[in-house]
Design a protein around this motif. Structure first.
Motif, PDB file in Angstrom:
ATOM      1  N   VAL A   1     -40.740 -76.129  20.401  1.00 24.35           N
ATOM      2  CA  VAL A   1     -40.024 -74.855  20.322  1.00 24.35           C
ATOM      3  C   VAL A   1     -40.656 -73.742  21.153  1.00 24.35           C
ATOM      4  O   VAL A   1     -40.052 -72.684  21.338  1.00 24.35           O
ATOM      5  CB  VAL A   1     -39.927 -74.399  18.862  1.00 24.35           C
ATOM      6  CG1 VAL A   1     -39.178 -75.429  18.035  1.00 24.35           C
ATOM      7  CG2 VAL A   1     -41.325 -74.178  18.255  1.00 24.35           C
TER       8      VAL A   1
ATOM      9  N   ILE B   1     -45.796 -70.794   8.885  1.00 23.35           N
ATOM     10  CA  ILE B   1     -45.824 -69.382   9.284  1.00 23.35           C
ATOM     11  C   ILE B   1     -45.110 -68.476   8.273  1.00 23.35           C
ATOM     12  O   ILE B   1     -44.580 -67.426   8.619  1.00 23.35           O
ATOM     13  CB  ILE B   1     -45.261 -69.167  10.714  1.00 23.35           C
ATOM     14  CG1 ILE B   1     -43.833 -69.717  10.856  1.00 23.35           C
ATOM     15  CG2 ILE B   1     -46.181 -69.783  11.753  1.00 23.35           C
ATOM     16  CD1 ILE B   1     -43.177 -69.366  12.203  1.00 23.35           C
TER      17      ILE B   1
ATOM     18  N   TYR C   1     -35.933 -75.199   5.765  1.00 20.97           N
ATOM     19  CA  TYR C   1     -37.227 -75.192   5.056  1.00 20.97           C
ATOM     20  C   TYR C   1     -37.228 -76.119   3.832  1.00 20.97           C
ATOM     21  O   TYR C   1     -38.099 -76.939   3.669  1.00 20.97           O
ATOM     22  CB  TYR C   1     -37.664 -73.794   4.609  1.00 20.97           C
ATOM     23  CG  TYR C   1     -37.568 -72.718   5.663  1.00 20.97           C
ATOM     24  CD1 TYR C   1     -37.998 -72.935   6.958  1.00 20.97           C
ATOM     25  CD2 TYR C   1     -37.047 -71.462   5.339  1.00 20.97           C
ATOM     26  CE1 TYR C   1     -37.922 -71.922   7.914  1.00 20.97           C
ATOM     27  CE2 TYR C   1     -36.981 -70.450   6.291  1.00 20.97           C
ATOM     28  CZ  TYR C   1     -37.408 -70.695   7.583  1.00 20.97           C
ATOM     29  OH  TYR C   1     -37.328 -69.688   8.510  1.00 20.97           O
TER      30      TYR C   1
ATOM     31  N   ASN D   1     -50.492 -87.767  16.777  1.00 26.10           N
ATOM     32  CA  ASN D   1     -51.369 -87.624  17.939  1.00 26.10           C
ATOM     33  C   ASN D   1     -50.570 -87.820  19.221  1.00 26.10           C
ATOM     34  O   ASN D   1     -49.703 -88.683  19.293  1.00 26.10           O
ATOM     35  CB  ASN D   1     -52.488 -88.660  17.908  1.00 26.10           C
ATOM     36  CG  ASN D   1     -53.545 -88.318  16.860  1.00 26.10           C
ATOM     37  OD1 ASN D   1     -53.770 -87.143  16.566  1.00 26.10           O
ATOM     38  ND2 ASN D   1     -54.169 -89.334  16.300  1.00 26.10           N
TER      39      ASN D   1
ATOM     40  N   ALA E   1     -39.062 -76.458  11.058  1.00 21.43           N
ATOM     41  CA  ALA E   1     -40.144 -75.614  10.531  1.00 21.43           C
ATOM     42  C   ALA E   1     -41.224 -76.545   9.986  1.00 21.43           C
ATOM     43  O   ALA E   1     -42.206 -76.833  10.656  1.00 21.43           O
ATOM     44  CB  ALA E   1     -39.613 -74.652   9.483  1.00 21.43           C
ATOM     45  N   ASN E   2     -40.995 -77.107   8.774  1.00 19.26           N
ATOM     46  CA  ASN E   2     -41.942 -78.099   8.265  1.00 19.26           C
ATOM     47  C   ASN E   2     -41.996 -79.321   9.179  1.00 19.26           C
ATOM     48  O   ASN E   2     -43.069 -79.872   9.440  1.00 19.26           O
ATOM     49  CB  ASN E   2     -41.521 -78.518   6.855  1.00 19.26           C
ATOM     50  CG  ASN E   2     -41.613 -77.362   5.885  1.00 19.26           C
ATOM     51  OD1 ASN E   2     -42.708 -77.000   5.462  1.00 19.26           O
ATOM     52  ND2 ASN E   2     -40.480 -76.761   5.547  1.00 19.26           N
TER      53      ASN E   2
ATOM     54  N   GLY F   1     -40.544 -70.078  19.305  1.00 24.35           N
ATOM     55  CA  GLY F   1     -40.203 -70.823  18.096  1.00 24.35           C
ATOM     56  C   GLY F   1     -38.705 -71.021  17.972  1.00 24.35           C
ATOM     57  O   GLY F   1     -38.126 -70.911  16.895  1.00 24.35           O
TER      58      GLY F   1
ATOM     59  N   SER G   1     -49.495 -81.525  13.575  1.00 27.07           N
ATOM     60  CA  SER G   1     -50.849 -81.932  13.187  1.00 27.07           C
ATOM     61  C   SER G   1     -50.960 -83.427  12.901  1.00 27.07           C
ATOM     62  O   SER G   1     -52.044 -83.993  13.037  1.00 27.07           O
ATOM     63  CB  SER G   1     -51.362 -81.099  12.009  1.00 27.07           C
ATOM     64  OG  SER G   1     -50.431 -81.046  10.978  1.00 27.07           O
TER      65      SER G   1
ATOM     66  N   LEU H   1     -49.218 -66.741  18.335  1.00 30.88           N
ATOM     67  CA  LEU H   1     -49.626 -68.091  17.937  1.00 30.88           C
ATOM     68  C   LEU H   1     -51.132 -68.164  17.682  1.00 30.88           C
ATOM     69  O   LEU H   1     -51.622 -69.098  17.055  1.00 30.88           O
ATOM     70  CB  LEU H   1     -49.236 -69.093  19.022  1.00 30.88           C
ATOM     71  CG  LEU H   1     -47.722 -69.352  19.127  1.00 30.88           C
ATOM     72  CD1 LEU H   1     -47.330 -69.795  20.525  1.00 30.88           C
ATOM     73  CD2 LEU H   1     -47.287 -70.395  18.102  1.00 30.88           C
TER      74      LEU H   1
ATOM     75  N   TYR I   1     -42.577 -85.442   3.907  1.00 33.31           N
ATOM     76  CA  TYR I   1     -42.829 -85.337   5.356  1.00 33.31           C
ATOM     77  C   TYR I   1     -43.996 -86.228   5.779  1.00 33.31           C
ATOM     78  O   TYR I   1     -43.961 -86.845   6.846  1.00 33.31           O
ATOM     79  CB  TYR I   1     -43.153 -83.885   5.731  1.00 33.31           C
ATOM     80  CG  TYR I   1     -41.959 -82.953   5.680  1.00 33.31           C
ATOM     81  CD1 TYR I   1     -41.129 -82.807   6.785  1.00 33.31           C
ATOM     82  CD2 TYR I   1     -41.668 -82.223   4.540  1.00 33.31           C
ATOM     83  CE1 TYR I   1     -40.039 -81.950   6.758  1.00 33.31           C
ATOM     84  CE2 TYR I   1     -40.582 -81.361   4.497  1.00 33.31           C
ATOM     85  CZ  TYR I   1     -39.769 -81.230   5.606  1.00 33.31           C
ATOM     86  OH  TYR I   1     -38.693 -80.385   5.570  1.00 33.31           O
TER      87      TYR I   1
ATOM     88  N   SER J   1     -59.196 -73.941  11.906  1.00 35.55           N
ATOM     89  CA  SER J   1     -59.661 -72.694  11.259  1.00 35.55           C
ATOM     90  C   SER J   1     -61.131 -72.455  11.563  1.00 35.55           C
ATOM     91  O   SER J   1     -61.546 -71.331  11.880  1.00 35.55           O
ATOM     92  CB  SER J   1     -59.485 -72.758   9.747  1.00 35.55           C
ATOM     93  OG  SER J   1     -58.136 -72.881   9.454  1.00 35.55           O
TER      94      SER J   1
ATOM     95  N   GLY K   1     -35.824 -81.204  12.537  1.00 34.53           N
ATOM     96  CA  GLY K   1     -35.357 -80.748  11.232  1.00 34.53           C
ATOM     97  C   GLY K   1     -33.832 -80.766  11.237  1.00 34.53           C
ATOM     98  O   GLY K   1     -33.210 -80.677  12.298  1.00 34.53           O
TER      99      GLY K   1
ATOM    100  N   GLY L   1     -31.468 -78.830   4.251  1.00 33.41           N
ATOM    101  CA  GLY L   1     -31.502 -77.383   4.455  1.00 33.41           C
ATOM    102  C   GLY L   1     -32.610 -76.863   5.344  1.00 33.41           C
ATOM    103  O   GLY L   1     -33.397 -77.606   5.930  1.00 33.41           O
TER     104      GLY L   1
ATOM    105  N   SER M   1     -31.782 -78.548  10.205  1.00 36.38           N
ATOM    106  CA  SER M   1     -31.267 -77.276  10.722  1.00 36.38           C
ATOM    107  C   SER M   1     -31.427 -77.216  12.237  1.00 36.38           C
ATOM    108  O   SER M   1     -30.484 -76.918  12.967  1.00 36.38           O
ATOM    109  CB  SER M   1     -32.009 -76.103  10.077  1.00 36.38           C
ATOM    110  OG  SER M   1     -31.775 -74.920  10.812  1.00 36.38           O
ATOM    111  N   ALA M   2     -32.603 -77.534  12.722  1.00 37.07           N
ATOM    112  CA  ALA M   2     -32.862 -77.507  14.168  1.00 37.07           C
ATOM    113  C   ALA M   2     -31.828 -78.358  14.903  1.00 37.07           C
ATOM    114  O   ALA M   2     -31.241 -77.935  15.906  1.00 37.07           O
ATOM    115  CB  ALA M   2     -34.271 -78.022  14.454  1.00 37.07           C
TER     116      ALA M   2
END
Ligand code: OXT
Ligand code: ADP
Ligand code: MG
Length: 570
Positions: A422, A558, A483, A412, A401-402, A426, A409, A286, A377, A267, A451, A481, A453-454
């Protein structure tokens, strides 16, 4: 074609294989069926690696990732209409990501298709493919195979790389030619992706902007990772002294632990920098299109953009110094021009970035230590971070997603092209294709962090992983699930919430069903043990990691992209 009696002959099948091999294409990501079943068999017989998948989308994703990793077009082969369309998603994804790929699809009889007479799997595939790729070609005659393959390869890898479609009407494969004539018709592509050097005045302009920078930044994208000029990029970063921010798949081009890495001060550097060098990264969603409060004061930035595609300049914001060319050539020219200019960023800026990054990393480190059950996580990813630190040759594949945003982040990356995710769209479901391509193309161990779902979009390909005995360890972050696993049913009826799955599903049993190793883990220690065992043994493994269903956020990082209804009624 008139053939002399007794002449040695070849045919479309063999010419196509010879044309690919002549151009060092040695692997095909495939799903067999009419009319290309025998093409796959002959290719295997001729020494090519033919990896057959359960669904074309994943064969296609694998081909595109092979393209990203090798700078050679990855080849996916499919049957007609439905198989072709299954592969088309991957072709479009390759084009969107600027990865070279060739989709070769069998197609039906031209005469019948063109008269819409209802052939087996009838479809005008060439027309369908065009909007989804850089170039699309049809091969009607065996004697054109050499030229068609050459065009497909050059189109895929030259300039901005992307997807190419090659339409193969089944009848063409059976066309016969004199073998010697056939051999002569093949084309070896010379210098398929010529280097593109920037003009000297463009370099001088960029140096002029750099000389005025007080708070400079380099944003490194996956175009730079693709370019493979790893040492030159490192030299540019280190000689300039600029902080650098890696985009997701550029992580590892310089190690995330590099002292100039500003990933943990994202940021701050986006907001407060005054000069930004974009190195093979688009200013797209992005990066909030280079605008808005993430980028600080309007008009407060000047951009230098290095990209192979001139059209990318000014796509979202004004580019003060466009540098059109390949990353290696542009970076080299900048380094050479910089030497005499005494480019060095002010110490206050470097200290500011450094202290922000340190503070964020400290905050993060504390969160990774927890032993909460169920795992969150951070605890689970803390384990995987350590695994990758100890075994940095492992290629990390990551989607969700998460699961995606936090892994990006937390874990490393230490080496170039060791993180595949993705990408620009995404897209969910790239994981197994990416893992298979990474294992096949590099021979390295792969850790796919998925994930639940992924994983569901591509899970059947664990059979492919087992069949080829690939050193892939899949870790499913199972929070029941999309998210979060504790989604609400706003209708109040008996059906599960729209974002929920069967709780505590045993994805590990899927891997066991095909002869791989499965493990169900609920603690960081169990997770560590299972993953280390998998990487040590090289056996296909699925570690099903129970994650707190309440730990995630809607859409991960996001969530702001979700439209909101003004009618609050639920
Ligand atoms: O500087 P600040 O303070 O801001 O802090 C930042 C960094 O400085 C800091 N940071 C660090 N701190 C400490 N230490 C270190 N080392 C460090 N590094 C960084 O952390 C913050 C954040 O940094 P980051 O991550 O770099 O930055 P940020 O702000 O996140 O970056 C912005 C972005 C946009 C660049 C980034 O977020 C990004 O790359 N995002 C990509 C997001 C994405 O593509 N998501 C996938 C799509 S979501 C959705 O579409 C999903 N679907 C729909 C769907 C899709 N996609 N495809 C298809 C075919 N069908 C449907 C579905 C179905 S996701 C999804 C499934 C989800 O469920 P799963 O079960 O699979 O997954 P779970 O969520 O786990 O349940
Ligand atoms: P990221 O998602 O990592 O930010 P993008 O995919 O948005 O990266 O951007 C990659 C950019 O790199 C594209 O604009 C593409 O044209 C460019 N590119 C691809 N290959 C090269 C190369 N060899 N040299 C320079 N630019 C390249
Ligand atoms: Mg989930």
């Amino acid at each position: 074609v008139e053939l002399e009696a007794g002449a040695e002959v070849t045919d479309g099948f063999h010419l196509l294989i010879d044309a690919l091999k002549l151009n060092d294409i040695t692997t095909i990501y495939n799903v067999p069926g009419i009319p290309i079943t025998d093409l796959g068999r002959y290719a295997q017989a001729q020494g090519m690696r033919v990896i057959s998948f359960r669904h074309e989308q994943h064969a296609g994703y694998a081909a595109s990732v092979a393209g990203f990793l090798t700078k050679k077009p990855g080849v996916c082969m499919t049957v007609s209409a439905p198989g072709f369309m299954n592969g088309l998603t991957a072709l479009a994804n390759a084009t969107t990501n600027c990865w070279p790929m060739i989709l070769i699809s069998g197609s039906s009889e031209r005469e019948i298709v063109d008269l819409a007479q209802g052939d087996y799997e009838e479809m005008d595939q060439l027309a369908m493919a065009r909007p989804f790729c850089k170039a699309a070609y049809r091969l009607n005659h065996a004697e054109d195979i050499g030229i068609a393959v050459a065009r497909a390869i050059r189109s895929a890898v030259s300039g901005r790389p992307g997807g190419v479609y090659l339409d193969i009407p089944g009848a063409m494969l059976g066309q016969v030619m004199d073998a010697a004539e056939g051999a002569k018709s093949l084309v070896k592509v010379i210098d398929p992706a010529p280097r593109q050097t920037p003009a000297p005045d463009a370099i001088a302009r960029a140096i002029g902007v750099m000389k005025e920078a007080k708070r400079p930044l380099i944003v490194i994208g996956k175009g730079a990772a693709y370019d493979q000029s790893d040492e030159t990029v490192r030299e540019l970063v280190e000689k300039s002294g600029y902080p650098f921010l890696p985009m997701s798949m550029a992580k590892g081009l310089l190690p995330d632990t590099h002292p100039q890495c500003a990933a943990a001060a994202r940021s701050l550097v986006l907001k407060d920098s005054d000069v930004v060098i974009m190195l093979g990264a688009r200013i797209n969603w992005l990066l909030s299109h280079g605008k808005g409060k993430q980028w600080g004061e309007p008009g407060g930035k000047r951009f230098i953009q290095i990209d192979i595609d001139a059209q990318e300049m000014d796509s979202n914001v004004e580019i003060a110094a466009p540098l059109v060319g390949d990353v290696g050539s542009c970076a080299r020219a900048l380094i050479d021009a910089m030497e005499s200019e005494g480019i060095a960023p002010p110490k206050e800026w470097l200290d500011l970035v450094h202290s922000k990054a340190e503070a964020n990393m400290e905050k993060m480190a504390a969160r990774l230590q927890n032993n909460n059950i169920p795992m969150d996580y951070h605890a689970a990813l803390g384990v995987l971070k350590q695994v990758i630190t100890e075994q940095p040759d492992t290629i990390l594949v990551n989607e969700g997603a998460n699961t995606l945003d936090l892994a990006r982040s937390i874990i490393n990356v230490h080496k170039p092209r060791h993180r595949i995710d993705v990408g620009t769209w995404g897209v969910m479901g790239i994981g197994m294709g990416a893992a298979i391509a990474a294992a096949i193309e590099t021979g390295k161990p792969v850790l796919a962090v998925e994930g639940d779902s992924a994983f569901g979009f591509c899970g059947m390909e664990v059979e492919t992983i087992c069949r080829y005995k690939l050193p892939v360890c899949v870790v499913v972050f199972n929070n029941n699930g999309i998210y979060r696993g504790d989604g609400e049913n706003w209708g109040g009826g008996d059906d599960p919430a729209t974002t929920s799955f069967v709780p505590d599903a045993r994805y590990d049993k899927m891997m066991e069903a095909f002869g791989g190793v499965g493990a169900w883990v609920t603690t960081p220690d169990e997770l560590r043990r299972a993953v280390n065992e998998a990487l040590a043994s090289g056996k296909p493994t699925l570690v099903n990691a129970a994650i707190d269903p309440a730990a995630g956020k809607e859409s991960g990082n996001i969530g702001n992209l979700n439209p909101q209804s003004v009618v609050a009624q639920k």
